[in-house]
Write a protein that holds these residues in place. Sequence first.
Motif, PDB file in Angstrom:
ATOM      1  N   GLY A 203       0.810  -1.204   0.000  1.00  0.00           N
ATOM      2  CA  GLY A 203       0.000   0.000   0.000  1.00  0.00           C
ATOM      3  C   GLY A 203       0.846   1.258   0.000  1.00  0.00           C
ATOM      4  O   GLY A 203       0.551   2.226  -0.731  1.00  0.00           O
ATOM      5  N   ALA A 204       1.908   1.283   0.811  1.00  0.00           N
ATOM      6  CA  ALA A 204       2.787   2.449   0.842  1.00  0.00           C
ATOM      7  C   ALA A 204       3.468   2.658  -0.501  1.00  0.00           C
ATOM      8  O   ALA A 204       3.640   3.804  -0.961  1.00  0.00           O
ATOM      9  N   TRP A 205       3.852   1.574  -1.153  1.00  0.00           N
ATOM     10  CA  TRP A 205       4.523   1.669  -2.456  1.00  0.00           C
ATOM     11  C   TRP A 205       3.619   2.318  -3.499  1.00  0.00           C
ATOM     12  O   TRP A 205       4.032   3.213  -4.240  1.00  0.00           O
ATOM     13  N   HIS A 206       2.375   1.888  -3.533  1.00  0.00           N
ATOM     14  CA  HIS A 206       1.462   2.462  -4.517  1.00  0.00           C
ATOM     15  C   HIS A 206       1.105   3.915  -4.188  1.00  0.00           C
ATOM     16  O   HIS A 206       0.919   4.723  -5.106  1.00  0.00           O
ATOM     17  N   LEU A 207       1.038   4.263  -2.919  1.00  0.00           N
ATOM     18  CA  LEU A 207       0.811   5.671  -2.578  1.00  0.00           C
ATOM     19  C   LEU A 207       2.009   6.535  -2.979  1.00  0.00           C
ATOM     20  O   LEU A 207       1.841   7.663  -3.448  1.00  0.00           O
ATOM     21  N   LEU A 208       3.200   6.024  -2.781  1.00  0.00           N
ATOM     22  CA  LEU A 208       4.387   6.765  -3.194  1.00  0.00           C
ATOM     23  C   LEU A 208       4.405   6.986  -4.699  1.00  0.00           C
ATOM     24  O   LEU A 208       4.901   8.014  -5.184  1.00  0.00           O
ATOM     25  N   ARG A 209       3.857   6.043  -5.443  1.00  0.00           N
ATOM     26  CA  ARG A 209       3.804   6.163  -6.894  1.00  0.00           C
ATOM     27  C   ARG A 209       2.556   6.910  -7.360  1.00  0.00           C
ATOM     28  O   ARG A 209       2.397   7.168  -8.550  1.00  0.00           O
ATOM     29  N   GLY A 210       1.660   7.239  -6.426  1.00  0.00           N
ATOM     30  CA  GLY A 210       0.454   7.962  -6.777  1.00  0.00           C
ATOM     31  C   GLY A 210      -0.555   7.138  -7.540  1.00  0.00           C
ATOM     32  O   GLY A 210      -1.335   7.686  -8.324  1.00  0.00           O
ATOM     33  N   ARG A 211      -0.599   5.828  -7.305  1.00  0.00           N
ATOM     34  CA  ARG A 211      -1.481   4.942  -8.056  1.00  0.00           C
ATOM     35  C   ARG A 211      -2.318   4.105  -7.099  1.00  0.00           C
ATOM     36  O   ARG A 211      -1.895   3.809  -5.991  1.00  0.00           O
ATOM     37  N   PHE A 212      -3.510   3.712  -7.570  1.00  0.00           N
ATOM     38  CA  PHE A 212      -4.399   2.836  -6.804  1.00  0.00           C
ATOM     39  C   PHE A 212      -4.574   3.334  -5.370  1.00  0.00           C
ATOM     40  O   PHE A 212      -4.409   2.591  -4.406  1.00  0.00           O
ATOM     41  N   LYS A 213      -4.904   4.611  -5.253  1.00  0.00           N
ATOM     42  CA  LYS A 213      -4.915   5.232  -3.930  1.00  0.00           C
ATOM     43  C   LYS A 213      -5.995   4.665  -3.021  1.00  0.00           C
ATOM     44  O   LYS A 213      -5.773   4.492  -1.810  1.00  0.00           O
ATOM     45  N   ALA A 214      -7.161   4.365  -3.555  1.00  0.00           N
ATOM     46  CA  ALA A 214      -8.229   3.819  -2.713  1.00  0.00           C
ATOM     47  C   ALA A 214      -7.823   2.466  -2.130  1.00  0.00           C
ATOM     48  O   ALA A 214      -7.995   2.208  -0.936  1.00  0.00           O
ATOM     49  N   GLU A 215      -7.292   1.597  -2.980  1.00  0.00           N
ATOM     50  CA  GLU A 215      -6.835   0.283  -2.502  1.00  0.00           C
ATOM     51  C   GLU A 215      -5.661   0.418  -1.540  1.00  0.00           C
ATOM     52  O   GLU A 215      -5.569  -0.288  -0.533  1.00  0.00           O
ATOM     53  N   ALA A 216      -4.737   1.333  -1.862  1.00  0.00           N
ATOM     54  CA  ALA A 216      -3.549   1.506  -1.027  1.00  0.00           C
ATOM     55  C   ALA A 216      -3.927   1.972   0.369  1.00  0.00           C
ATOM     56  O   ALA A 216      -3.352   1.515   1.370  1.00  0.00           O
ATOM     57  N   ARG A 217      -4.907   2.883   0.456  1.00  0.00           N
ATOM     58  CA  ARG A 217      -5.334   3.354   1.775  1.00  0.00           C
ATOM     59  C   ARG A 217      -5.907   2.204   2.604  1.00  0.00           C
ATOM     60  O   ARG A 217      -5.640   2.086   3.803  1.00  0.00           O
ATOM     61  N   ILE A 218      -6.709   1.372   1.958  1.00  0.00           N
ATOM     62  CA  ILE A 218      -7.286   0.234   2.688  1.00  0.00           C
ATOM     63  C   ILE A 218      -6.192  -0.720   3.143  1.00  0.00           C
ATOM     64  O   ILE A 218      -6.208  -1.216   4.278  1.00  0.00           O
ATOM     65  N   MET A 219      -5.237  -1.001   2.277  1.00  0.00           N
ATOM     66  CA  MET A 219      -4.144  -1.897   2.666  1.00  0.00           C
ATOM     67  C   MET A 219      -3.387  -1.346   3.865  1.00  0.00           C
ATOM     68  O   MET A 219      -3.057  -2.084   4.808  1.00  0.00           O
ATOM     69  N   LEU A 220      -3.103  -0.062   3.856  1.00  0.00           N
ATOM     70  CA  LEU A 220      -2.365   0.537   4.964  1.00  0.00           C
ATOM     71  C   LEU A 220      -3.185   0.540   6.244  1.00  0.00           C
ATOM     72  O   LEU A 220      -2.689   0.167   7.317  1.00  0.00           O
ATOM     73  N   ARG A 221      -4.441   0.974   6.156  1.00  0.00           N
ATOM     74  CA  ARG A 221      -5.254   1.074   7.364  1.00  0.00           C
ATOM     75  C   ARG A 221      -5.479  -0.285   8.020  1.00  0.00           C
ATOM     76  O   ARG A 221      -5.302  -0.448   9.232  1.00  0.00           O
ATOM     77  N   MET A 222      -5.853  -1.265   7.219  1.00  0.00           N
ATOM     78  CA  MET A 222      -6.197  -2.567   7.789  1.00  0.00           C
ATOM     79  C   MET A 222      -4.961  -3.297   8.281  1.00  0.00           C
ATOM     80  O   MET A 222      -4.973  -3.900   9.364  1.00  0.00           O
ATOM     81  N   SER A 223      -3.877  -3.259   7.518  1.00  0.00           N
ATOM     82  CA  SER A 223      -2.687  -4.020   7.898  1.00  0.00           C
ATOM     83  C   SER A 223      -1.954  -3.389   9.070  1.00  0.00           C
ATOM     84  O   SER A 223      -1.541  -4.098  10.001  1.00  0.00           O
ATOM     85  N   LEU A 224      -1.786  -2.063   9.074  1.00  0.00           N
ATOM     86  CA  LEU A 224      -1.128  -1.425  10.210  1.00  0.00           C
ATOM     87  C   LEU A 224      -1.992  -1.508  11.458  1.00  0.00           C
ATOM     88  O   LEU A 224      -1.475  -1.672  12.580  1.00  0.00           O
ATOM     89  N   GLY A 225      -3.310  -1.415  11.297  1.00  0.00           N
ATOM     90  CA  GLY A 225      -4.190  -1.584  12.449  1.00  0.00           C
ATOM     91  C   GLY A 225      -4.086  -2.974  13.043  1.00  0.00           C
ATOM     92  O   GLY A 225      -4.028  -3.140  14.269  1.00  0.00           O
ATOM     93  N   LEU A 226      -4.049  -3.981  12.174  1.00  0.00           N
ATOM     94  CA  LEU A 226      -3.882  -5.349  12.654  1.00  0.00           C
ATOM     95  C   LEU A 226      -2.531  -5.535  13.329  1.00  0.00           C
ATOM     96  O   LEU A 226      -2.438  -6.144  14.407  1.00  0.00           O
ATOM     97  N   ALA A 227      -1.476  -5.006  12.718  1.00  0.00           N
ATOM     98  CA  ALA A 227      -0.140  -5.135  13.295  1.00  0.00           C
ATOM     99  C   ALA A 227      -0.036  -4.429  14.641  1.00  0.00           C
ATOM    100  O   ALA A 227       0.649  -4.908  15.550  1.00  0.00           O
ATOM    101  N   ALA A 228      -0.730  -3.303  14.785  1.00  0.00           N
ATOM    102  CA  ALA A 228      -0.679  -2.564  16.046  1.00  0.00           C
ATOM    103  C   ALA A 228      -1.239  -3.383  17.204  1.00  0.00           C
ATOM    104  O   ALA A 228      -0.846  -3.195  18.362  1.00  0.00           O
ATOM    105  N   VAL A 229      -2.143  -4.305  16.900  1.00  0.00           N
ATOM    106  CA  VAL A 229      -2.705  -5.186  17.926  1.00  0.00           C
ATOM    107  C   VAL A 229      -1.881  -6.461  18.077  1.00  0.00           C
ATOM    108  O   VAL A 229      -1.612  -6.923  19.199  1.00  0.00           O
ATOM    109  N   LEU A 230      -1.458  -7.033  16.939  1.00  0.00           N
ATOM    110  CA  LEU A 230      -0.802  -8.338  16.970  1.00  0.00           C
ATOM    111  C   LEU A 230       0.631  -8.288  17.483  1.00  0.00           C
ATOM    112  O   LEU A 230       1.084  -9.219  18.149  1.00  0.00           O
TER     113      LEU A 230
END
Length: 473
Positions: A203-230
């Motif tokens: 997700g961070a890679w695609h945001l840095l490239r300015g592409r697939f922003k909607a998907e990238a935001r979801i990948m970042l939010r869900m994965s970092l949120g999960l990691a913050a708990v796990l």
Amino acid sequence: MDVTALMLSRIQFAMTVSFHIIFPAFTVGLAAWLCLLEAMWMATGKPVYRSLSDFWRTIFAVAFGLGVVSGIVLAFQFGTNWSELSRRTGAIQGPLLGYESFTAFALEASFFGVMMFGRNRVPRWAYLFACLMVALGTTMSAFWIMVNNSWMQWPVGYRMLPSGVFEPTDWNAIIFSSVVWVRFPHMLMAAYVTSAFCIAATGAWHLLRGRFKAEARIMLRMSLGLAAVLVPAQLIVGHLVGDYVHDKQPAKFAAIEARWEDEQPASEVLIAWPNEKTESNDYAISIPYLGSLIASNSLTSREVGLKNFPVADRPPVLVPFFAFRVMVGCGLLMLALAWYGCIQIGRQRLEHQRWLLWATFLSFPLGFVTTLTGWYTAEVGRQPWTVYGQLRTADAATPFLSPGQVAATLILFCVVYTVIFSAGVVYIYRLLRRGPAAPESEGSEGTNLKRPLSMAGDSDRGTEALAAGEGRS
């Protein structure tokens, strides 16, 4: 140092298992992620979740295939390089591997095809059920492997026959050992965290490239949120694993701590260069009392040193000492990144901090490094035993193997694995670079969304098509 068949066999097994373990560490968590995406798509109807599910499903299939192929080689080595281990422990390890086939492989084989090719052929609920069964199969595979390995770490529920063969006497003790039920959650959460950081990095890679922003935001939010708990949960479970090592494998624990003499209270060696010749630590930096606190939850406990054990019964010190510290260091880095990233997501500032996006992108190897170093700590720290306290590694190897025979297969494996790994990495990289594809229209129940033509790597129409379904923040 003499090059023996035993040493080469150990190097060969270490190489193949190191290659193999990175794929289950990725696919176990990724299978659960696919289930979550499918459930979110069914619950919300937002095409972005369907798009991400299709995207990661292909990557899962490639990694899953590489894991299966690399795992087959390990099974052969039990017969070729470690036949004495197979002969003496086969009555226990054979059924455990059989249970893996009858449960985990059966589920995966039954539903993997539906997950890969049944998108347009079954109702949504049936497709989600297939994804759940594949995820359950990967989890059960990890469970039976950890039962097997945990029995080797701490053998229970058996008796030794006069021939030296281990005979099972209590399968409940073997399967429901207290060691299994701290080590299995530890491995399972390691897989989830590894997958989470790979997804966040994508997700961070695609945001840095300015592409697939909607998907990238979801990948970042869900994965970092999960990691913050796990990640903090993983640290707690890791402490429980350390308690079992402290109580049941004191020589390994002393090697991890590079503690040579008995200490009361014990200090914690943060960093040093363990010197096995002088039985001391060079350039050591230690914290008083912390060793007792970590080991026994006490500031005054007496902790055992390596000199209490015969030299022949001591594990190597360098590998478990440094591997453990690398594992903990990577875990703390992931914890800091996940928590800080979640804070910035809550403030809607993540996309504006490019250094944080770069840090997230560069964090993708951390989970793999943590898994590998944790495995090295457990396995090298178990030496010189294959079955702890009962069967030495030297006695588990196939007799009469020559160094030349093992060296030839070792070179062959290195070449083949390098080719397979390189091809797999390049293909997965291309899939990641191409990014997710956006569905064009919704079909009827059991007839899924059409695959778009905008799959080219330099097209961003997927992001634009999903903006209406997901929104932009």
